[in-house]
Write an enzyme that holds these catalytic residues in place. Sequence first.
Site, PDB file in Angstrom:
ATOM      1  N   THR A 173       0.846  -1.188   0.000  1.00 34.27           N
ATOM      2  CA  THR A 173       0.000   0.000   0.000  1.00 34.27           C
ATOM      3  C   THR A 173       0.888   1.247   0.000  1.00 34.27           C
ATOM      4  O   THR A 173       1.990   1.218   0.556  1.00 34.27           O
ATOM      5  CB  THR A 173      -0.870  -0.028   1.277  1.00 34.27           C
ATOM      6  OG1 THR A 173      -1.761  -1.128   1.159  1.00 34.27           O
ATOM      7  CG2 THR A 173      -1.669   1.240   1.477  1.00 34.27           C
ATOM      8  N   ARG A 201     -14.071  -7.313  -1.048  1.00 34.52           N
ATOM      9  CA  ARG A 201     -13.394  -7.087   0.248  1.00 34.52           C
ATOM     10  C   ARG A 201     -12.748  -5.697   0.231  1.00 34.52           C
ATOM     11  O   ARG A 201     -12.080  -5.312  -0.717  1.00 34.52           O
ATOM     12  CB  ARG A 201     -12.337  -8.170   0.484  1.00 34.52           C
ATOM     13  CG  ARG A 201     -11.487  -7.985   1.753  1.00 34.52           C
ATOM     14  CD  ARG A 201     -10.228  -7.203   1.456  1.00 34.52           C
ATOM     15  NE  ARG A 201      -9.360  -7.088   2.635  1.00 34.52           N
ATOM     16  CZ  ARG A 201      -8.340  -6.251   2.729  1.00 34.52           C
ATOM     17  NH1 ARG A 201      -8.043  -5.455   1.718  1.00 34.52           N
ATOM     18  NH2 ARG A 201      -7.607  -6.210   3.813  1.00 34.52           N
ATOM     19  N   VAL A 202     -12.952  -4.948   1.307  1.00 31.33           N
ATOM     20  CA  VAL A 202     -12.350  -3.618   1.419  1.00 31.33           C
ATOM     21  C   VAL A 202     -11.556  -3.563   2.719  1.00 31.33           C
ATOM     22  O   VAL A 202     -12.051  -3.989   3.770  1.00 31.33           O
ATOM     23  CB  VAL A 202     -13.433  -2.520   1.412  1.00 31.33           C
ATOM     24  CG1 VAL A 202     -12.827  -1.157   1.657  1.00 31.33           C
ATOM     25  CG2 VAL A 202     -14.187  -2.520   0.082  1.00 31.33           C
ATOM     26  N   GLY A 203     -10.347  -3.053   2.648  1.00 33.70           N
ATOM     27  CA  GLY A 203      -9.506  -2.947   3.844  1.00 33.70           C
ATOM     28  C   GLY A 203      -9.609  -1.565   4.483  1.00 33.70           C
ATOM     29  O   GLY A 203     -10.597  -0.845   4.321  1.00 33.70           O
ATOM     30  N   ASP A 204      -8.557  -1.193   5.170  1.00 36.42           N
ATOM     31  CA  ASP A 204      -8.549   0.076   5.916  1.00 36.42           C
ATOM     32  C   ASP A 204      -8.338   1.312   5.037  1.00 36.42           C
ATOM     33  O   ASP A 204      -8.740   2.423   5.401  1.00 36.42           O
ATOM     34  CB  ASP A 204      -7.413   0.048   6.947  1.00 36.42           C
ATOM     35  CG  ASP A 204      -6.056  -0.148   6.267  1.00 36.42           C
ATOM     36  OD1 ASP A 204      -5.872  -1.199   5.624  1.00 36.42           O
ATOM     37  OD2 ASP A 204      -5.199   0.749   6.352  1.00 36.42           O
ATOM     38  N   THR A 223      -0.696   1.407   6.772  1.00 38.04           N
ATOM     39  CA  THR A 223      -0.456   0.318   5.819  1.00 38.04           C
ATOM     40  C   THR A 223      -0.431  -0.986   6.593  1.00 38.04           C
ATOM     41  O   THR A 223      -0.044  -1.005   7.761  1.00 38.04           O
ATOM     42  CB  THR A 223       0.873   0.518   5.058  1.00 38.04           C
ATOM     43  OG1 THR A 223       1.195  -0.686   4.359  1.00 38.04           O
ATOM     44  CG2 THR A 223       2.042   0.855   5.982  1.00 38.04           C
ATOM     45  N   GLY A 224      -0.827  -2.058   5.938  1.00 35.23           N
ATOM     46  CA  GLY A 224      -0.781  -3.356   6.624  1.00 35.23           C
ATOM     47  C   GLY A 224      -2.109  -4.068   6.559  1.00 35.23           C
ATOM     48  O   GLY A 224      -2.902  -3.874   5.638  1.00 35.23           O
ATOM     49  N   GLY A 226      -5.510  -4.694   6.798  1.00 35.28           N
ATOM     50  CA  GLY A 226      -6.663  -3.809   6.894  1.00 35.28           C
ATOM     51  C   GLY A 226      -7.695  -4.230   7.919  1.00 35.28           C
ATOM     52  O   GLY A 226      -8.270  -3.389   8.619  1.00 35.28           O
TER      53      GLY A 226
HETATM   54  N1  GLY Z   1      -3.927  -2.008   4.086  1.00 28.54           N
HETATM   55  C1  GLY Z   1      -4.442  -2.397   2.850  1.00 28.54           C
HETATM   56  C2  GLY Z   1      -5.513  -3.369   2.925  1.00 28.54           C
HETATM   57  O1  GLY Z   1      -5.632  -4.095   3.899  1.00 28.54           O
HETATM   58  O2  GLY Z   1      -6.265  -3.464   1.980  1.00 28.54           O
END
Ligand code: GLY
Length: 304
Positions: A173, A201-204, A223-224, A226
Amino acid sequence: MKAIIVHGGAGYDLPPPEFADGIKKALDAGYEVLEKGGSSVDAVEVAINVMEDDPQFDAGYGSFLNLFGEVEMDASIMKSDYSCGAVASVKNIQHPISLARKVMEETEHVFVVGEGANLIAEALGFPYFDPIAPSSKKKWEEMKEKFIKGEKKLAYGKLRDFYLKKISEGLGTVGAVALDDNGIIASGTSTGGIHLKLPGRVGDTPIIGAGTYATPWAGASSTGQGECIIKITLAKRVVDLIEKYKPQEAITHVINFVKDMKCLCGLIALDREGNFGIFHTTPFIRVGYKREDGAFLVTNKYGG
Ligand code: GLY
């Protein structure tokens, strides 16, 4: 005071030296915008665009592919006046961070996903772009072979174990936080998400407060992993503490909690004086930092 900090993801494997070149290119491009009198939002957008164009990073061209071999991208941007914009699961555009900025500046909305995000992109003249880099396609094929061969139901079954295993296969990211001469802070984050993610799927990254946050005191980009970053609203947790502490000191107040939560992540922060904070619970984070007084840093592995 002009300053900018960028990251290219936190992860496990020390990347090749050219990764640092990619960080430096983004840092220089963002700083040049500030030097020419551009705003912190311009600087963040330009720095992130550079990384979105570089297939070494998991954002824009170079994004990791989902379970079905498609790219779905997430991005968000926020200013210290609390204005913000975000997009998620957007397809076939080159610069998701630029679309997030359009959501912030040209719509009444804050967060638009999927088809709606693509409709806005089309309406605003974003051209069609195929973000699948050959290197990402190759990695997708390897990952599929390694993790889902013969396990057709895996995506709907042991998701947590599956994704925890895969998360160590690469985090790329990208993000940036900038401070301009008007004292405005902007932060932004852009990603293709994680390898073989379930479609949708959606992360942070596009979640304001988790992946990106900014206040009149500071801004941050995460970053990391999510799923964990969302639960602990990582960016807001750190930024809120910067009302009281300098960024690196603020981080000392959250790092044990982040570790206790077993959250594999990293974060960059910048305050209204141009001081930075960086942490990672993964072995490395790629970062770059530049401030008007000459302070400078570019590294593939920050700290211990
Ligand atoms: N940090 C990016 C994600 O988990 O999508």
